[in-house]
Write a protein that holds these residues in place. Structure first.
Motif: not given
Length: 1450
Positions: A1220-1240
């Motif tokens: 897209m013309r105005r993008g954000v790339g890849v956004i992540t959120a790390w949850k240490q307690t469960g060892g999960n990485l959310l990627v959007g």
């Protein structure tokens, strides 16, 4: 079980004594002229007084006794006594001894008590035929008759003359052999010698001792040791010397007093030798031959006794003195404890005539002692012998060593493990560090010359522990202690093997005791992990049956006693895999014992370690074994392994791929020179087309399942599997590469009027099939190969260097074959036309958005699924449907066109498009940044054009750092003539050649089955009918065009996997003790305890820091726009990422940069997310870039590690990005307690990754066409998370719901781009969001969708926003625009008060650029709160990062 009944060592070069010549020159009743005897003097020879009988009879008895004494040491050797021989008899006897021994060793024993002393010139004496004179015989003559190898015993006065001259003469003979190039026998200098005294010494003549004291010590040690004890110790009043000589028992029975003393003597002398001599000398003398070991064991006693009589026994090779070793005191104690029971033991026995002059053990070897009987008159029960506590005490000492710091490391010195010849204390030296202080330093890597810590010196009791294995009462305890010792590391296993553990535990495999199973399995796993060559002995001695029974799925009630049965079965699977590895006989016996079926059944077990090793065991059993592969296919093993590719454990997924790789021809051998090949073998029980379909289906299924795996280890194994298919079906891949090339050229020049030659060729090829089913089947096959080829292209630019390097090897191999194929001579082909230089990636795309693959990716829309149900179509439709998505694929800078251009047109080489890996020492081109190399990067690029001058060696790894260059061929400078055949003809010819290769493989397998009726693997030379890369059948009339695909191309495939060796390292690591960080008192443990206490204190001090509110703390000059900021929770570290791919880490308290490295994302993209993870124990930097790649780095802090920054892992977080013309790339959120990485980000999905399994958990549909601008996970174990979007919407998701319906609530109060969203740090269920218009809103998920509270912070737009994790404070910065740029304002506000807490105005001197610095970073500043401390940092366009304190709400 007794070590004297079997081999003591498993070394293939061990010494073996075949026969012995026992030379006795006594001449009884006639004293030699140069000997003056005392009166009285020693007279006994072999425990016989020769003056009590006629001389001829005495000589016969002495000779017989001497033979019996030597037979007690090694009964299987032939002993030949020579009684007073003349010179001719001696020479003939020596010659016959060598003739009989052949290449084995001969023992030459010389007793010269009745002849003159040896001469200083090296001559010994014997007699003439009439015994009227002494005849000298030169040692040189003796050496030539006896040859080598040989063992000599010199029992005579001045024996040192013989030993010294022997060495001199031996060197001369060796020099002669060297000059004559005679290397058929070992050198004479390697001969072993034992001499009774030095050259200037006389033998002792004490009348209490035998005349042949040296011989008695060597052959009757217990006899002489007891006599020596009597002479030097005061016996109790009720014990006499005669009673001592009547000690009951048998030497072979360890339950009797005499047998126990012999057992203790063996253990003590072994231990003295082990602790005194070097490892090499000990192994040679004490673990190479049974007779030699016994002689040198007893030699230690001779040295102890004879030195007290001014006589110095010595040997060659020379040995250090042992007569004062402290363990001799333990021997005296054991003898004393035994003798004190003599009165009770002999109470009811009859005295034996002869007294002290008879041999204590002479008759015991022939007749065992009778069991004690009860007194018939009194009925008194016989006395029961109380065994010695010697072994129990030694086990206790060994246990204390292990439990009280045996595993601890120490500095080099007297208490450390002795250095070996290579100056290393062990195979795996351990890096050490400094002691913990306040704060304790984390251990740093040091040089060997520095503070390197090494294992401690092993306990002296180790040889005794092995002897205890012979005792049933102590066996289990000894095995447990031994298992704890070998668990210390490979150095401990090496010591145990050196000291001779192998024969002991190999015989224990025949024991029926179920209590020994767990510990035996554990010990064997450690041994095979360190020394895989034990597989031969386990095979020949049928030891594999022991482990096969444990692994068997049959219900066995006896196995219920095995604790932790899954782990022990995994060890058994490892042991059996080691037996089968690269050993056809081991494969066959394992299969015959049902191991293959057992592993097949246990692939579904719950324990991941068992699943992993069952798969690896299957891999080794069918590696190169055609018959077993056929049996495996009948079971459906390949299907079961493919099912494991979705396993939660990355190790299991890697093991399944490894097994599939060996199934398709990859080599599982540990030999780097064995490359593999031959596909899945003959499979003659399958039809030809089914065989073909099976191989393609296996790789296609694996490629689709694994290509996006988060584990680089698993992706590496996928490449090995793909390379096997490329090796055997290279023609199909050449076709796919050509189609890809032609389609890409059309995409680069869409307005050209050139005919679509690829589409036409595919249509004509498919049109050649009359049957509709065959046409559809072949279209699916070609589609599958094209899918695999596209996966290869994607992996060739994998962010993990080792994966990319291996993939580049395979891709370049295919490309080189394409350039040598007839495609280059087709009319209308673009292969010979240089491709245009690729433009830089355009990051702003005008017009509507297009859904494409992420940058750096070349994954195509998978055609295999869509094609299966489609009917035949016309040419254009066929091309578009078969390879749809090619023209829409976003190409990276290292595109296929540039790969081909570097091959076909080397003068047009472009630095950014070269597929080769970086060359060490070569300066990087301008504008290129290299990310840190991953740990353990073994892969090296192999050029397809680097052919060795000698016959192919197929060595791995192959170092080829030069750019690949093709041989002389037609290029743009020398055009080739246009061929008169069509592209479809080339396709058909290449595919037919592949089929012919398959037929040759099947024929080879059929011949092998016809000639061999046992389970046997295919000959590697026959498995694929190619000596290199071209088929020997390629010139046959069945293949058109006379193809010889690959002539002149290096045979670099299949790739070689190191996965098995990596997995086997698990069994070298300590399992019975806590890891170093969990071991109380260790440096690691102290460091982590200090970190934990400091971290807790940081949380408690958060509120106290409010006194410094609003004060500037520090300003850091970064030199670039600080686009992303991240604070470390506990360390004073701030990570800063610029608008490109540069990352800097600052110590913001010290105001200095501690490290700088590059992320490695392509030019034109940016790092769009930055985190510290695993901060409790140090920290890892996690980045996400607009190319869709997640990367993790460690060793960024030089205070913790002096190693360079390393890439821990990298993977593709999102496989598809919405451009897209105005993008954000890849956004992540790390949850240490469960060892999960959310990627959007610029995607319509949010992907959840599990760090523990390195696998994708789920894809959640955002139900939005706008990019995700921020993700916020709820605290603790909640499954809720918030997501903000560019269209002003904030959504609440619940991961527990269905992936396409996970949206719980939608909040659309914002009217513009939402910059960030954060959960309320104090109020549960509330969150705060901020948009670019300056509006900040507070929502409550338990209420309506409208906001609870609003703040209008910046009417002229907001740039950045963040919320403190622990307190109710947020901060925001104003946007900088071309109209308002001279001042930027940062405001800190409370979530509970209407007025701001503080405001900071920053003057700027540089106006902002008219276009954003990066299309993925639209804000003009960055902002981040410290997770614990009350400080925040914001970065400005001037390149400065300002860190300020902030107030807390009242």
């Amino acid at each position: 079980m007794d070590t004297q009944d079997g081999p003591l060592a498993r070394s293939p070069s061990k010494l073996k004594t075949h026969n012995a010549a026992l030379v006795l020159c006594l001449n009884i009743d006639v004293d030699p002229p140069d000997v003056v005897k005392t009166d009285p003097c020693a007279v006994m020879e072999c425990w016989v007084d020769p003056h009590t009988m006629p001389s001829y009879k005495a000589l016969e008895i002495i000779g017989a006794n001497l033979q019996h004494q030597f037979e007690g040491l090694s009964p299987k050797i032939t002993y030949k006594p020579f009684l007073d021989p003349n010179d001719s008899e001696l020479r003939d006897g020596c010659a016959r001894a060598r003739q009989q021994a052949k290449d084995d060793a001969v023992l030459f024993y010389y007793n010269g008590h009745g002849v003159p002393k040896p001469t200083p010139s090296g001559e010994l004496w014997c007699f003439n035929r009439n015994y009227t004179q002494y005849i000298p015989i030169s040692l040189q003559e003796l050496q030539r008759h006896l040859g080598t190898p040989c063992v000599y015993i010199w029992d005579c006065s001045a024996a040192g003359n013989l030993l010294n001259n022997f060495i001199t003469f031996a060197k001369r003979l060796d020099d002669e052999n060297l000059q004559n190039h005679n290397y058929s026998r070992p050198p004479y200098s390697d001969s072993i010698q034992l001499a009774a005294c030095l050259a200037d010494e006389q033998l002792p003549s004490c009348p209490e001792l035998p005349a042949d004291l040296f011989t008695s010590c060597l052959t009757s040690p217990i006899d002489i040791a007891l006599r020596y004890f009597i002479m030097n110790n005061q016996l109790p009043s009720n014990i006499t010397a005669d009673m001592v000589m009547q000690l009951p028992g048998d030497l072979k029975d360890r339950r009797t007093p005499l047998g126990e003393l012999n057992w203790i003597f063996t253990a003590i002398t072994d231990t003295i030798a082990w602790t005194t001599f070097s490892r090499e000398v000990f192994t040679r003398l004490y673990r190479s031959d049974l007779l030699v070991a016994s002689l040198f064991r007893n030699f230690l006693l001779a040295e102890r006794i004879m030195k007290n009589y001014h006589c110095t026994p010595h040997t060659y090779p020379p040995l250090p003195a042992t007569n004062t070793h402290p363990l001799w005191a333990s021997w005296d104690l054991a003898v004393d404890a035994c003798l004190r029971q003599l009165p009770d033991l002999l109470k009811h026995s009859e005295p034996v005539a002869g007294g002290t002059s008879r041999s204590l053990t002479a008759n015991r070897r022939r007749t065992a002692a009778a069991a004690p009987q009860a007194d018939p008159q009194t009925g008194e029960k016989p006395y029961t012998y109380i065994p010695s506590r010697f072994f129990a005490d030694q086990l206790t000492a060994f246990e204390v060593w292990i439990s009280r710091g045996g595993s601890a490391l120490t500095k080099r010195g007297p208490s450390s493990l002795p250095m070996s010849r290579d100056r290393t204390p062990s195979p795996d030296p351990v890096d050490g560090g400094q002691d913990g202080t306040d704060p304790p330093e984390k251990p740093k890597d040091t040089t060997p010359e520095g503070g390197h810590l090494v294992p401690r010196k092993p306990p002296d009791q180790l040889p005794i522990v092995l002897q205890v294995l012979l005792s049933q009462p102590h066996r289990l305890r000894a095995l447990i202690l031994l298992s704890q010792f070998v668990d210390l590391g490979p150095w401990a296993v090496h010591l145990a093997l050196t000291i001779g553990i192998f024969p002991y535990i190999s015989r224990l495999l025949q024991a029926a005791g179920q209590d020994l199973r767990p510990v035996l399995i554990f010990i064997w796993a450690r041994i095979l992990a360190v020394d895989p060559t034990c597989q031969v002995e386990l095979h020949t001695q049928s030891g594999f049956k022991y482990f096969a029974n444990v692994l068997s799925p049959r219900d066995d009630p006896r196995q219920a006693s095995i604790p932790n049965s899954s782990e022990h079965r995994a060890m058994c699977a490892f042991i059996l895999s080691a037996i089968a590895r690269d050993y056809p006989s081991g494969q066959n016996v394992c299969y015959g014992e049902g191991v293959f079926e057992a592993c097949f059944e246990r692939l579904e077990e719950s324990d991941f370690l068992l699943r992993q090793w069952c798969a690896l065991c299957i891999a080794q059993i069918w590696d190169g074994n055609d018959e077993i592969r056929i049996k495996g296919v009948d079971l459906g093993t390949q299907d079961k392994l493919i099912a494991l590719l979705s396993d939660d454990s990355p190790e299991v997924r890697g093991a399944a791929l490894y097994a599939l790789g060996t199934f398709l021809g990859a080599s599982g051998s540990g030999d780097a020179h064995k490359q593999g090949g031959g596909g899945s073998g003959s499979m003659i029980h399958l039809e030809e087309r089914i065989h073909f379909r099976m191989e393609v289906a296996v790789v296609t299924g694996a490629a689709l399942a694994i290509k996006e795996d988060a584990s680089p280890m698993v992706r590496k194994e996928l490449l090995v599997l793909i390379s096997c298919l490329v090796k055997e079906w290279r023609g199909y891949f050449i076709v796919c590469a050509w189609i890809y090339w032609e389609e890409e050229r059309r995409r680069q020049n869409p307005h050209a009027d050139d005919e679509n030659v690829a589409a036409q060729a595919v249509a004509e090829w498919l049109g050649g099939f009359d049957d509709e089913n065959h046409r559809e089947e072949n279209r699916v096959w070609l589609s599958s190969f094209f899918t695999i080829y596209c996966v290869l292209l994607e992996l060739s630019v994998d962010p993990y260097l080792e994966v990319a390097t291996n993939a580049q090897t395979v891709v370049d191999y295919i490309t080189a074959l394409l350039l040598e194929s007839p495609f280059t001579r087709l009319e209308g082909t673009s292969l010979n036309v240089p491709p245009p230089c690729p433009p830089e990636i355009s990051v702003t795309i005008q017009g509507p958005r297009s859904r494409t693959v992420s940058q750096g990716s070349q994954t195509l829309i998978q055609p295999a699924v869509s094609l299966a149900a489609r009917p035949a179509a016309i040419r254009s439709e066929t091309m578009n449907s078969t390879f749809s998505g090619v023209t829409n694929t976003l190409r990276r800078t290292s595109s296929f066109a540039n790969v081909l251009r570097s091959f076909a047109f080397p003068t047009l080489d472009d630095e950014r498009s070269s597929p080769r890996p970086p060359t060490p020492g070569r300066p990087e081109p301008a504008g290129i940044s290299r990310p840190p190399s991953p740990n353990l990067n073994f892969a090296q690029y192999t050029s397809p054009y680097s052919r060795p001058s000698t016959p192919p060696n197929h060595a791995f790894p192959t170092s080829t750092n030069t750019s690949p260059r093709p041989p002389s061929r037609g290029t743009a400078e020398s055009p080739q003539p246009v061929a008169d055949y069509l592209a479809s003809d080339v396709m058909e010819a290449l595919m037919e050649e592949d089929m012919e290769r398959l037929r040759a493989r099947r024929r080879a397998g059929s011949r092998s089955r016809h000639h061999h009726h046992h389970y046997g693997g295919l000959n590697p030379a026959m498995s694929s009918p190619s000596g290199s890369t071209f088929s020997v059948d390629s010139a046959s009339s069945s293949i058109i065009l006379g193809l010889g695909t690959g002539v002149g191309i290096r045979d670099a495939l299949p790739l070689k996997s190191r996965f098995y060796d990596w997995c086997a390292e698990y069994f070298k690591e300590p399992q019975m003790r806590q890891p170093e960080p969990d071991e109380p008192g260790s440096v690691e443990y102290n460091y982590q305890v200090w970190r934990q206490q400091r971290n807790e204190q940081a949380i408690n001090d958060t509120r106290a820091q409010a006194e410094d509110a609003g004060k500037p703390v520090v300003t850091l000059q970064t030199g670039a726009f600080p686009a992303q900021l991240a604070f470390h929770t506990y360390d004073p570290h701030l990570a800063v990422a610029n608008e490109g791919d540069g990352i800097s880490v600052y110590d913001w308290l010290q105001r200095r940069r501690i490290s700088h490295f590059f992320n490695g994302n392509p030019r034109g993209t940016s790092i769009t997310s930055l985190h510290f993870i695993n901060q409790d124990v140090g920290g890892i930097i996690l980045t996400a870039a607009a190319d869709g790649i997640i990367r993790l780095f460690r060793n960024y802090d030089p205070a913790i590690s002096t190693d360079p920054v390393q890439m821990v892992s990298s993977f593709r977080g999102l496989n598809e990005v919405v451009r897209m013309r105005r993008g954000v790339g890849v956004i992540t959120a790390w949850k240490q307690t469960g060892g999960n990485l959310l990627v959007g980000g610029d995607s319509r999905i949010i992907r959840v990754w599990d760090a523990h399994t390195e696998a994708q958990l789920l894809d959640i549909d955002t139900n939005s066409d706008s990019p995700v601008t921020a993700i916020a996970c709820a605290d603790r174990d909640s499954s809720l998370f918030l997501t903000s979007f560019a269209d002003g919407v904030v959504k609440l998701f619940d991961r527990r719901l269905e992936e396409d319906a996970a949206v719980v609530k939608k909040y659309d109060s914002h009217q513009s781009w939402v910059q960030n969203v954060k959960w309320h740090p104090i109020a549960f269920g509330q969150f705060v969001s901020a948009d670019m218009d300056g509006e900040i809103k507070l929502f409550d998920i338990r209420g309506p969708s409208s906001s609870v509270q609003d703040w209008d912070m910046y009417p002229h737009h907001l740039a950045a926003f963040d919320v403190h994790e622990l307190t109710g404070v947020f901060a925001a910065t104003s946007a900088v625009t071309p109209a308002n740029w001279r001042q930027q304002r940062a405001v800190v506000h409370s979530l509970s008060r209407p007025n701001p807490l503080s405001a900071i105005n920053t003057a700027l001197t540089v106006p902002p650029p008219r276009e954003p610095l990066s299309p993925f970073i639209l804000r003009t500043s960055s902002l981040a709160f410290h997770p614990r401390q009350m400080v925040f940092a914001f970065g400005s366009l001037d390149g400065n990062v300002r860190i300020n304190g902030c107030k807390l709400p009242a």
